[in-house]
Design an enzyme around this catalytic site. Structure first.
Site, PDB file in Angstrom:
ATOM      1  N   GLU A   1      -1.532  -1.740  10.690  1.00  0.00           N
ATOM      2  CA  GLU A   1      -2.838  -1.089  10.728  1.00  0.00           C
ATOM      3  C   GLU A   1      -3.809  -1.881   9.866  1.00  0.00           C
ATOM      4  O   GLU A   1      -3.393  -2.629   8.976  1.00  0.00           O
ATOM      5  CB  GLU A   1      -2.742   0.356  10.215  1.00  0.00           C
ATOM      6  CG  GLU A   1      -1.922   1.263  11.113  1.00  0.00           C
ATOM      7  CD  GLU A   1      -1.867   2.695  10.586  1.00  0.00           C
ATOM      8  OE1 GLU A   1      -2.508   2.967   9.532  1.00  0.00           O
ATOM      9  OE2 GLU A   1      -1.196   3.526  11.208  1.00  0.00           O
TER      10      GLU A   1
ATOM     11  N   ASP B   1       7.370   3.361  -9.938  1.00  0.00           N
ATOM     12  CA  ASP B   1       6.401   4.270  -9.337  1.00  0.00           C
ATOM     13  C   ASP B   1       6.609   5.657  -9.943  1.00  0.00           C
ATOM     14  O   ASP B   1       7.717   6.194  -9.884  1.00  0.00           O
ATOM     15  CB  ASP B   1       6.614   4.320  -7.822  1.00  0.00           C
ATOM     16  CG  ASP B   1       5.543   5.114  -7.103  1.00  0.00           C
ATOM     17  OD1 ASP B   1       4.819   5.887  -7.768  1.00  0.00           O
ATOM     18  OD2 ASP B   1       5.425   4.965  -5.873  1.00  0.00           O
TER      19      ASP B   1
ATOM     20  N   LYS C   1       0.832  -1.197   0.000  1.00  0.00           N
ATOM     21  CA  LYS C   1       0.000   0.000   0.000  1.00  0.00           C
ATOM     22  C   LYS C   1       0.874   1.256   0.000  1.00  0.00           C
ATOM     23  O   LYS C   1       2.003   1.229   0.465  1.00  0.00           O
ATOM     24  CB  LYS C   1      -0.897  -0.020   1.246  1.00  0.00           C
ATOM     25  CG  LYS C   1      -2.032   0.984   1.251  1.00  0.00           C
ATOM     26  CD  LYS C   1      -2.896   0.778   2.491  1.00  0.00           C
ATOM     27  CE  LYS C   1      -4.107   1.707   2.455  1.00  0.00           C
ATOM     28  NZ  LYS C   1      -3.744   3.139   2.500  1.00  0.00           N
TER      29      LYS C   1
ATOM     30  N   THR D   1       9.910   2.159  -0.651  1.00  0.00           N
ATOM     31  CA  THR D   1      11.165   2.600  -1.255  1.00  0.00           C
ATOM     32  C   THR D   1      12.344   2.427  -0.302  1.00  0.00           C
ATOM     33  O   THR D   1      13.422   1.976  -0.710  1.00  0.00           O
ATOM     34  CB  THR D   1      11.053   4.071  -1.696  1.00  0.00           C
ATOM     35  OG1 THR D   1      10.007   4.188  -2.666  1.00  0.00           O
ATOM     36  CG2 THR D   1      12.354   4.557  -2.311  1.00  0.00           C
TER      37      THR D   1
END
Length: 336
Positions: free
Chosen positions: A236, A58, A29, A35
């Protein structure tokens, strides 16, 4: 699984020591520290491999920020390293993102093929990004790096990257059929311009060459001895949910995945000394770490700390990368 199974080593040492690996993807995510993790892995690999390339797919191109050095679409040596190189590509740019040298040649056919191929590809929705990956793979394979680390975009783009060989194999068939239709027009057009060397067979040969490379890459992607995926997450709910979705999709695609990095963790040595927010966050993280332990007991789960300072620059990454090889020890490791 049985309770008496020994937990796997909580590090990426298994990947670094696997000499057969050729392609390593790092993804997850957005905002979880992919990175930093991919750059750190590349640094560790550079210690044991002859040559290492890290590629950012990316569009944000964070590896330039991570190493504090500007990278381009051509492999560039990372400052402070003899055998670590980096490059950044934007798959959304299609073939226009490729180095111009790729299309250089002794005749006009190769020099105009880029534009013609781009026009043909634009006629097939969805294949542009995949073709960009395909060309990059062809370039990279020709450079003979020992191992290539991909710092991927957030999950949706990553899944398209993994699936691109199948997309290209299907798309090339359509392109070759399209070539048969446009060949007469192309021949007339280039004859008017006096470029006798240009013909549809040149484009066809280029597509055939690419297809051979992509077929080989497709086979390598599904070979766990040569390709693996490292999932990066934080403790999370949404990140864990995205990680599970990614693991399931990778498994469905036949891509090996047996390493997960849980990043940005609090390591409270004394709960009495911590602020109430830190203590609360620590409890939340502990809850999701328990879930990760249950879900991924047959994975190597590496836990990385949340630091007071950002990890930026080659020396900072070099120092942080040690946490990938041995479990983080807040008492023994000074904060950066």
């Amino acid at each position: 699984m049985a309770d008496n199974l020994e937990p796997l080593e909580p590090s990426l040492q298994n990947l670094v020591e696997q000499d057969s690996l050729k392609w390593i993807f790092v993804g997850g995510k957005g905002g979880v520290g992919k990175t930093t993790c991919s750059s750190s892995l590349a640094v560790q690999l550079s210690k044991v491999r002859e040559s290492v390339l890290i590629i950012s797919t990316d569009p944000a191109h964070n590896i330039s920020d991570a190493f504090d050095q500007k990278f381009t679409k051509v492999p560039t040596k990372v400052n402070g390293f003899d055998n670590l190189f980096a490059m950044e590509i934007d798959p959304n740019a299609g073939l226009n993102e490729l180095p111009e040298e790729y299309f250089d040649g002794e005749n006009e056919a190769l020099r105009v093929s880029k534009g013609v191929m781009q026009e043909m590809i634009n006629a097939l929705p969805g294949i542009d990004e995949a073709m960009s990956y395909a060309e990059v793979m062809k370039l990279v394979k020709g450079m003979n790096f020992s191992v290539v680390v991909f710092d991927t975009a957030p999950t949706g783009h990553t899944l398209r990257l993994i699936a691109f060989p199948q997309v290209v194999e299907k798309g090339l068939g359509k392109l070759l059929r399209l070539k048969m239709k446009v060949a007469p027009l192309l021949s007339q057009f280039v004859s008017m311009l006096g470029m006798a060397d240009v013909n549809a067979d040149t484009l066809s040969q280029k597509l055939d060459d690419m297809l051979r490379v992509i077929t080989q890459v497709n086979e390598q992607f599904k070979n766990p001895d040569q390709t693996t995926f490292v999932c990066v997450c934080i403790a999370e709910f949404f990140s864990l949910y995205e990680t599970e979705r990614l693991v399931q999709e990778l498994t469905k695609c036949g891509i090996d995945v047996h390493n997960i990095i849980v990043n940005q963790l609090l390591f409270l040595q004394n709960s009495h000394d911590s602020c109430s927010m830190c203590a609360s966050r620590f409890k939340i993280q502990e809850k999701y770490l328990d879930q990760i332990a249950d879900l991924y007991e047959d994975f190597h789960v590496t836990k990385l700390p949340l630091l007071e300072k950002e990890v930026r620059g080659p020396e900072s990454i070099r120092s942080f990368s040690e946490n990938l090889m041995k479990p983080y020890n807040p008492k023994g490791e000074p904060k950066e």
